[in-house]
Scaffold this active site. Structure first.
Site, PDB file in Angstrom:
ATOM      1  N   ALA A 144      -9.073   3.034   5.153  1.00 26.46           N
ATOM      2  CA  ALA A 144     -10.092   3.096   4.110  1.00 26.46           C
ATOM      3  C   ALA A 144     -10.678   4.500   4.204  1.00 26.46           C
ATOM      4  O   ALA A 144     -11.467   4.792   5.095  1.00 26.46           O
ATOM      5  CB  ALA A 144     -11.155   2.019   4.318  1.00 26.46           C
ATOM      6  N   VAL A 145     -10.264   5.374   3.320  1.00 30.38           N
ATOM      7  CA  VAL A 145     -10.533   6.803   3.465  1.00 30.38           C
ATOM      8  C   VAL A 145     -11.949   7.220   3.055  1.00 30.38           C
ATOM      9  O   VAL A 145     -12.333   8.368   3.295  1.00 30.38           O
ATOM     10  CB  VAL A 145      -9.492   7.661   2.704  1.00 30.38           C
ATOM     11  CG1 VAL A 145      -8.109   7.454   3.292  1.00 30.38           C
ATOM     12  CG2 VAL A 145      -9.519   7.377   1.209  1.00 30.38           C
ATOM     13  N   HIS A 174       0.828  -1.209   0.000  1.00 29.81           N
ATOM     14  CA  HIS A 174       0.000   0.000   0.000  1.00 29.81           C
ATOM     15  C   HIS A 174       0.859   1.254   0.000  1.00 29.81           C
ATOM     16  O   HIS A 174       1.926   1.279   0.603  1.00 29.81           O
ATOM     17  CB  HIS A 174      -0.943   0.002   1.210  1.00 29.81           C
ATOM     18  CG  HIS A 174      -2.103  -0.904   1.014  1.00 29.81           C
ATOM     19  ND1 HIS A 174      -3.325  -0.459   0.602  1.00 29.81           N
ATOM     20  CD2 HIS A 174      -2.203  -2.241   1.123  1.00 29.81           C
ATOM     21  CE1 HIS A 174      -4.138  -1.484   0.476  1.00 29.81           C
ATOM     22  NE2 HIS A 174      -3.474  -2.587   0.789  1.00 29.81           N
ATOM     23  N   PRO A 175       0.367   2.304  -0.653  1.00 29.39           N
ATOM     24  CA  PRO A 175       1.120   3.562  -0.673  1.00 29.39           C
ATOM     25  C   PRO A 175       0.881   4.371   0.597  1.00 29.39           C
ATOM     26  O   PRO A 175      -0.108   4.158   1.299  1.00 29.39           O
ATOM     27  CB  PRO A 175       0.511   4.294  -1.874  1.00 29.39           C
ATOM     28  CG  PRO A 175      -0.919   3.828  -1.878  1.00 29.39           C
ATOM     29  CD  PRO A 175      -0.852   2.370  -1.453  1.00 29.39           C
ATOM     30  N   GLU A 214      -9.410   7.064  -4.610  1.00 30.09           N
ATOM     31  CA  GLU A 214      -9.765   7.049  -3.190  1.00 30.09           C
ATOM     32  C   GLU A 214      -9.134   8.228  -2.447  1.00 30.09           C
ATOM     33  O   GLU A 214      -9.810   8.889  -1.647  1.00 30.09           O
ATOM     34  CB  GLU A 214      -9.330   5.714  -2.565  1.00 30.09           C
ATOM     35  CG  GLU A 214     -10.135   4.530  -3.082  1.00 30.09           C
ATOM     36  CD  GLU A 214      -9.423   3.191  -2.970  1.00 30.09           C
ATOM     37  OE1 GLU A 214     -10.038   2.192  -3.355  1.00 30.09           O
ATOM     38  OE2 GLU A 214      -8.253   3.141  -2.509  1.00 30.09           O
ATOM     39  N   GLN A 215      -7.862   8.487  -2.689  1.00 29.29           N
ATOM     40  CA  GLN A 215      -7.197   9.588  -1.991  1.00 29.29           C
ATOM     41  C   GLN A 215      -7.769  10.936  -2.431  1.00 29.29           C
ATOM     42  O   GLN A 215      -7.972  11.827  -1.605  1.00 29.29           O
ATOM     43  CB  GLN A 215      -5.680   9.523  -2.195  1.00 29.29           C
ATOM     44  CG  GLN A 215      -5.053   8.358  -1.431  1.00 29.29           C
ATOM     45  CD  GLN A 215      -3.559   8.474  -1.253  1.00 29.29           C
ATOM     46  OE1 GLN A 215      -2.996   9.565  -1.234  1.00 29.29           O
ATOM     47  NE2 GLN A 215      -2.886   7.341  -1.090  1.00 29.29           N
ATOM     48  N   PHE A 249       0.879   3.585   6.927  1.00 28.64           N
ATOM     49  CA  PHE A 249      -0.426   3.827   7.530  1.00 28.64           C
ATOM     50  C   PHE A 249      -1.495   3.528   6.494  1.00 28.64           C
ATOM     51  O   PHE A 249      -1.435   4.019   5.369  1.00 28.64           O
ATOM     52  CB  PHE A 249      -0.524   5.284   7.976  1.00 28.64           C
ATOM     53  CG  PHE A 249      -1.874   5.696   8.483  1.00 28.64           C
ATOM     54  CD1 PHE A 249      -2.310   5.297   9.731  1.00 28.64           C
ATOM     55  CD2 PHE A 249      -2.712   6.487   7.701  1.00 28.64           C
ATOM     56  CE1 PHE A 249      -3.553   5.687  10.212  1.00 28.64           C
ATOM     57  CE2 PHE A 249      -3.952   6.888   8.165  1.00 28.64           C
ATOM     58  CZ  PHE A 249      -4.378   6.476   9.432  1.00 28.64           C
ATOM     59  N   SER A 254      -6.236   3.766  -5.924  1.00 29.42           N
ATOM     60  CA  SER A 254      -5.698   4.584  -4.832  1.00 29.42           C
ATOM     61  C   SER A 254      -5.784   6.070  -5.160  1.00 29.42           C
ATOM     62  O   SER A 254      -6.086   6.891  -4.284  1.00 29.42           O
ATOM     63  CB  SER A 254      -4.247   4.204  -4.526  1.00 29.42           C
ATOM     64  OG  SER A 254      -4.192   2.959  -3.876  1.00 29.42           O
TER      65      SER A 254
END
Length: 177
Positions: A130-131, A75-76, A95-96, A127, A92
């Protein structure tokens, strides 16, 4: 609870390579999970996002500690260098951006970098959160709390977050069918 059923690409009907091609990316850079789930056998009750999520979760939970670490390390960082350089996966990136992490002020960006470094230094993996449903201010608050956790607690929390991310991605795939 609403079930998000796969209609065109029901997992229980797919050949191994098709399943991995369609669903192997829901766990970041970890198609081995979809491959192993296929190998265990998928049934009609796995033909929904929720059902397939449970099959994938079972594979991850049965894996060893090194596989868990490899999965987490795939994961980033949130609002990290890969995001700045445009090298996140499509999922990603979406999501971000949905959480506003692409709109950080310079101070927020610096805070994320400091927390990313401290967290990775302490736990050995990035870290993970799930944003969906959070804004960048809430994410920073959660980040600041979780960096204080002990290693065992945080490993469990990170794996649970990875499962949530995968479920959200599976739901999105089912809704696009």
């Amino acid at each position: 609870m609403t079930r998000h059923t796969f209609t065109a690409n029901a997992p229980s009907t797919l050949a191994h390579d098709d399943l991995v091609a369609l669903y192997g990316g829901v766990y970041e850079h970890s198609p081995w999970i979809a491959s192993a789930a296929h190998g265990r056998g998928l049934r009609a009750d796995h033909d929904s996002a929720e059902g397939l999520s449970q099959a994938f979760r079972a594979v991850v939970e049965a894996a060893g500690e090194q596989q868990h670490l490899d999965l987490l390390r795939a994961h980033p960082d949130l609002a990290g260098k890969l995001a700045v350089d445009g090298r996140l996966t499509v999922e990603s990136t979406f999501e971000q951006a949905g959480a506003g992490l692409d709109q950080c002020t310079p101070d927020e960006f610096t805070r994320f970098q400091t927390l990313n470094d401290a967290y990775t230094g302490k736990f050995g993996f990035p870290f993970i959160l799930a944003v969906a449903g959070y804004g960048r201010h809430e994410i920073l608050e959660i980040f600041e709390r979780r960096v204080e956790n002990d290693v065992a607690h945080e490993m469990r929390e990170a794996l649970d977050q990875v499962h949530r991310i995968a479920l959200f991605r599976l739901i999105a795939l089912a809704e696009r069918e």
